[in-house]
Design an enzyme around this catalytic site. Structure first.
Site, short mmCIF file in Angstrom:
data_model
loop_
_atom_site.label_atom_id
_atom_site.label_comp_id
_atom_site.label_asym_id
_atom_site.label_seq_id
_atom_site.Cartn_x
_atom_site.Cartn_y
_atom_site.Cartn_z
N GLU A 1 10.54 1.39 6.79
CA GLU A 1 9.80 2.37 6.66
C GLU A 1 9.23 2.79 8.12
OE1 GLU A 1 5.92 2.16 4.40
OE2 GLU A 1 6.69 3.96 3.40
N CYS B 1 4.89 8.28 1.64
CA CYS B 1 5.60 6.99 1.46
C CYS B 1 6.93 7.70 0.53
CB CYS B 1 4.89 6.47 0.11
SG CYS B 1 3.92 7.36 -1.01
N LYS C 1 -12.54 1.01 -2.50
CA LYS C 1 -12.53 1.00 -1.01
C LYS C 1 -11.49 1.82 -0.57
CE LYS C 1 -10.29 -1.27 1.88
NZ LYS C 1 -10.61 -0.53 3.29
N GLU D 1 1.61 0.48 -5.42
CA GLU D 1 2.22 1.43 -5.07
C GLU D 1 2.45 1.49 -3.55
OE1 GLU D 1 3.36 4.19 -6.76
OE2 GLU D 1 2.25 3.57 -8.63
P1 NAD Z 1 -2.34 -0.79 4.47
O1 NAD Z 1 -1.63 -1.57 3.52
O2 NAD Z 1 -2.67 -1.22 5.82
O3 NAD Z 1 -3.93 -0.49 4.06
C1 NAD Z 1 -4.14 0.00 2.60
C2 NAD Z 1 -5.55 -0.44 2.23
O4 NAD Z 1 -5.49 -1.73 1.90
C3 NAD Z 1 -6.56 -0.04 3.25
O5 NAD Z 1 -7.91 0.53 2.43
C4 NAD Z 1 -6.71 -1.21 3.75
O6 NAD Z 1 -8.14 -1.24 4.34
C5 NAD Z 1 -6.80 -2.29 2.91
N1 NAD Z 1 -6.23 -3.62 3.06
C6 NAD Z 1 -5.74 -3.94 4.36
N2 NAD Z 1 -5.74 -5.48 4.37
C7 NAD Z 1 -6.02 -5.80 3.01
C8 NAD Z 1 -6.22 -7.16 2.34
N3 NAD Z 1 -6.03 -8.42 3.07
N4 NAD Z 1 -6.61 -7.04 1.33
C9 NAD Z 1 -6.96 -6.06 0.39
N5 NAD Z 1 -6.95 -4.69 1.20
C10 NAD Z 1 -6.38 -4.85 2.31
O7 NAD Z 1 -1.58 0.78 4.36
P2 NAD Z 1 -1.61 1.91 5.20
O8 NAD Z 1 -1.41 1.73 6.54
O9 NAD Z 1 -3.21 2.26 5.00
O10 NAD Z 1 -0.88 2.92 4.47
C11 NAD Z 1 0.39 3.11 4.76
C12 NAD Z 1 1.29 2.36 3.80
O11 NAD Z 1 0.90 2.67 2.37
C13 NAD Z 1 2.84 2.79 4.05
O12 NAD Z 1 3.53 1.52 3.88
C14 NAD Z 1 3.03 3.67 2.82
O13 NAD Z 1 4.41 3.52 2.42
C15 NAD Z 1 2.01 3.07 1.69
N6 NAD Z 1 1.84 4.21 0.68
C16 NAD Z 1 2.35 4.13 -0.50
C17 NAD Z 1 2.17 4.95 -1.56
C18 NAD Z 1 2.88 5.02 -2.85
O14 NAD Z 1 2.27 5.73 -3.66
N7 NAD Z 1 3.66 4.40 -2.94
C19 NAD Z 1 1.42 6.11 -1.11
C20 NAD Z 1 0.85 6.30 0.10
C21 NAD Z 1 1.15 5.09 0.99
#
Ligand code: NAD
Length: 475
Positions: free
Chosen positions: A379, A279, A170, A245
């Site tokens: 962040e 990130c 997804k 992650e």
């Molecule tokens: P997010 O957590 O809002 O969304 C990530 C994914 O999870 C999306 O596909 C979203 O649709 C899905 N999602 C949302 N609610 C959910 C739920 N209740 N259950 C399961 N899935 C759900 O994050 P984002 O805004 O897309 O990305 C930014 C964040 O990601 C930042 O905090 C960043 O640090 C982190 N990030 C971490 C890494 C890493 O490798 N550590 C890499 C990139 C981004």
């Protein structure tokens, strides 16, 4: 318009059982560029059933077959280079040069690296009478964020395929189209039906559905800590393994013997990359008091070399933020920094001159930041740097570690012993000394609240495997 309202399930493009769709917006123009299906629980169930049915045969493929498959995927990926660059620029707003050199490349390297790892990976080990085997974990649910549409998906997919796991992916709803290209690439590479399934939709329906699905054995998630926590809670009810992650607030420690211009470039490049939506971004710059003023002057000069603007212009270094929510978040953090008493050195609130349309923001630098300020602890996910001064190396390491996160760390300077002391002292999953080359074989992941588990290379493959001991096997 890209209207990709079908899911990819069991090797076929199929309609959703629902009719709702989600618009996808180009963040540089604020225009709708296409739509995807807001998938339903039934769509997810079909995809999981396909992955479950494909698992017995895919998990039994030989290592040689999977190496061949991964190499074929890399070849097909290369054929789609122009499409991948174009899609990432359109859906993420990434400057075209970065869509090529960073996004396209990272997506590719994970498939290549996984094929390389398999050539030496030990799936079996004999210990006396006992045979220890690493067996595929089963069906994996992959949930990815929007900030690196190929890298985040490819690292998970390459590791899963290398381990013989079948998957349901997804992708994030605001940057979903790169995942559709991957589906086409896998089709062209001859991936067996049901091994890869793509279902688009909301986090609340498809994301939640994946983390609580009884037929999914492992959830690999990249995204925010808040959602990571929900995934763990859901997974707990089925004792499902998770890999998370999550976020970061990484330090860049500049030594007192550093070349100041080089240090300033490193610091600015770190927050400018992907408009700070990284990130691992080094958002806290730790500078010795003795060189602070000179460093701040150098930072101001360097910023001019990072033009913000149209992602389609090859000279652009910084594109827009991904959407209006992210823009509002970044603005509120900049205001917060000013309210908390940090000194604004560059940038600030509002859009850069001449860029009224699109979610553009200014590269913003604060100094006189105390590590307990909100801008130093949370962040931001935007191009905002906090400069914090230190007196000696022990204090620098202490400040570097004074955060709930531990994803990455950076150190820049000359004295080898001090560089190594700082690198070892930072409690984070990956530390970079003086801007090294990316190492796709090195593990990637976080200490503390930055996550659980590792991606990339052999460590990434391990996540998709379960060790099994057969006692008396050689008796
Ligand atoms: P997010 O957590 O809002 O969304 C990530 C994914 O999870 C999306 O596909 C979203 O649709 C899905 N999602 C949302 N609610 C959910 C739920 N209740 N259950 C399961 N899935 C759900 O994050 P984002 O805004 O897309 O990305 C930014 C964040 O990601 C930042 O905090 C960043 O640090 C982190 N990030 C971490 C890494 C890493 O490798 N550590 C890499 C990139 C981004």
């Amino acid at each position: 318009m890209r209207n990709r309202t079908q899911h990819f399930i069991n090797g076929e493009w199929v309609d959703s059982t629902g009719s709702e769709t989600i618009d996808v917006i180009n963040p540089a123009t604020e225009e709708v560029i296409g739509k995807i299906s807001s998938g339903t629980e039934e769509d997810l169930d079909r995809a999981v059933a396909a992955a479950k049915a494909a698992f017995p045969s895919f998990s039994q493929t030989t290592v040689e077959e999977r190496i061949e498959l991964l190499e074929k995927i890399a070849q097909e990926y290369e054929k789609r280079k122009d499409d991948i660059i174009e899609v990432i620029t359109a859906e993420l707003g990434s400057p075209i040069s970065k869509s090529d050199k960073v996004h396209y490349q990272m997506g590719l390297q994970h498939f290549r690296q996984a094929a390389e790892e398999l050539k030496t990976f030990q799936f079996e080990e004999e210990r006396g009478e006992t045979l220890i085997r690493k067996e595929s974990i089963g069906v994996s649910g992959l949930i990815t964020p929007w900030n690196f549409p190929t890298n985040q998906t490819s690292t998970k997919l390459a590791s899963a395929f290398a381990a013989g796991s079948t998957v349901v992916l997804k992708p994030a709803s605001n940057t979903p189209f790169a995942a559709f290209l991957l589906a086409e690439i896998f089709e062209a590479a001859g991936l067996p039906k049901g091994v890869f399934n793509l279902v688009t939709g909301s986090g609340s329906t498809i994301g939640n559905g994946i983390s609580s699905h009884p037929d999914i054995d492992f959830v690999s998630f990249t995204g925010s800590g808040e959602v990571g926590q929900k995934i763990m809670e859901n997974a707990a009810s089925g004792i499902k393994k998770v890999s998370l992650e999550l976020g970061g607030k990484s330090p860049l420690v500049i030594l007192d013997d550093a070349d100041i211009k080089g240090a300033a470039k490193t610091a600015v490049a770190n927050v400018a990359m992907n408009t700070g939506q990284v990130c691992t971004a080094a958002t806290r710059t730790l500078v010795p008091k003795s060189i602070h003023d000179e460093f701040v002057e150098a930072v101001k000069e360097v910023i001019a070399a990072f033009p913000v603007g149209d992602p389609l212009d090859k000279k652009t270094a910084v594109g827009p933020l991904v959407d209006d929510n992210q823009w509002d978040t970044v603005q509120s953090y900049i205001k917060k920094g000013m309210d908390e008493g940090a000194t604004l050195v560059a940038g600030g609130t509002g859009k850069p001159d001449g860029l009224e349309k699109g979610y553009f923001t200014k590269i913003t630098v604060f100094t006189d930041v105390k590590n307990d300020m909100t801008i130093a602890q949370e962040e931001i996910f935007g191009p905002v740097m906090s400069i914090i001064t230190y007196d000696d190396i022990d204090e620098a390491i202490k400040i570097a570690n004074d955060t709930i996160y531990g994803l990455a760390g950076y150190v820049y300077g000359n004295d080898k012993e001090t560089l190594q002391k700082v690198a070892k002292g930072i409690r984070a999953g990956q530390v970079q000394v003086n801007n090294p080359r990316t190492d796709f074989s090195a593990p990637f992941g976080g200490f503390k609240q930055s996550g659980i588990g590792r991606e990339w290379g052999d460590y990434g493959i391990e996540e998709f495997l379960e060790p099994k001991a057969i006692l008396g096997y050689n008796a």
